[in-house]
Scaffold this active site. Structure first.
Site, PDB file in Angstrom:
ATOM      1  N   ASP A 116       0.795  -1.135   0.117  1.00  0.00           N
ATOM      2  CA  ASP A 116      -0.005   0.030   0.056  1.00  0.00           C
ATOM      3  C   ASP A 116       0.700   1.189   0.066  1.00  0.00           C
ATOM      4  OD1 ASP A 116       0.994  -0.460   2.441  1.00  0.00           O
ATOM      5  OD2 ASP A 116      -1.109  -0.218   3.613  1.00  0.00           O
ATOM      6  N   ARG A 164     -10.936   1.719   6.639  1.00  0.00           N
ATOM      7  CA  ARG A 164     -10.430   1.007   5.229  1.00  0.00           C
ATOM      8  C   ARG A 164     -11.433   0.966   4.140  1.00  0.00           C
ATOM      9  NH1 ARG A 164      -5.865  -2.120   6.853  1.00  0.00           N
ATOM     10  NH2 ARG A 164      -5.931  -2.839   8.906  1.00  0.00           N
TER      11      ARG A 164
END
Ligand code: 5GP
Length: 183
Positions: free
Chosen positions: A100, A165
């Site tokens: 990420d 998220r």
């Protein structure tokens, strides 16, 4: 989506993410034309990026997951712990590690050392976000989505203490949310 006061601003919109992920997928498809790829998604932060990226790659692609922990809240511990290893062997495969964010580069060097020791056929790195100014361990990133400033971001699979998220955009978390936590 409406965001509350805990979100300072949208840094990268859902549409910008989709466009860039498609570009990365095209580039990866061209570079690996005719060769199998094994994507390794680093959990949990990279799961959404990996899910979108794999659908933009043409050809034979497998996926496996590795789970590590290096952050507490917004602070890197500097120590990386392996929570769950891969299921599949890496030996001889064309590995594309999917991260990420690369921040200090400490997590990446841990993963790189571990995976290179298993002797893949080739090894490359894709990351969605690059906090290039923060690097402590120099890293070559083969496919980078966006270079971002040193701000704590959440959304599109990335969390703060397991929240956020589900946000479709990449957002800057309001510093008031992590006051007391060393950023
Ligand atoms: P590094 O080891 O490069 O310092 O840290 C990389 C990891 O730290 C990333 O994979 C990610 O899990 C976490 N990280 C670094 N910056 C951020 C951020 O701004 N937001 C979130 N949610 N995680 C971050």
């Amino acid at each position: 989506m409406n965001y509350g006061r805990d979100i300072e601003r949208i840094l990268i919109s859902e549409a910008e993410i989709a466009k860039r992920v498609a570009e990365l997928g095209e580039q990866i498809s061209r570079d690996y034309a005719g060769r199998d790829i094994m994507l390794i998604a680093v959990l949990k932060g990279a799961y959404m990026f990996t899910a979108d990226l794999i659908r933009k790659i043409e050809g034979d692609v497998s996926v496996d997951f590795i789970s590590i922990r290096s952050y507490n809240g917004t602070t890197t511990s500097g120590e990386v712990h392996l929570l769950q290893d891969l299921k599949a062997p890496v030996y001889g495969k064309n590995i594309l590690l999917v991260e990420d964010i690369i921040d200090s580069g400490i997590t990446l060097s841990y993963l790189k050392n571990m995976l290179l020791a298993r002797k893949p056929g080739s090894f490359k790195i894709a990351c969605l976000l690059d906090k290039a100014d923060r690097r402590q361990v120099p890293q070559v990133i083969d496919y980078a989505g966006f270079t971002i400033p040193n701000e704590f971001v959440v959304g599109y699979g990335m969390d703060y203490n397991e929240k956020y998220r589900n946000l479709p955009d990449i957002c800057v978390l309001a510093p008031s949310e992590y006051q007391g936590d060393k950023a």
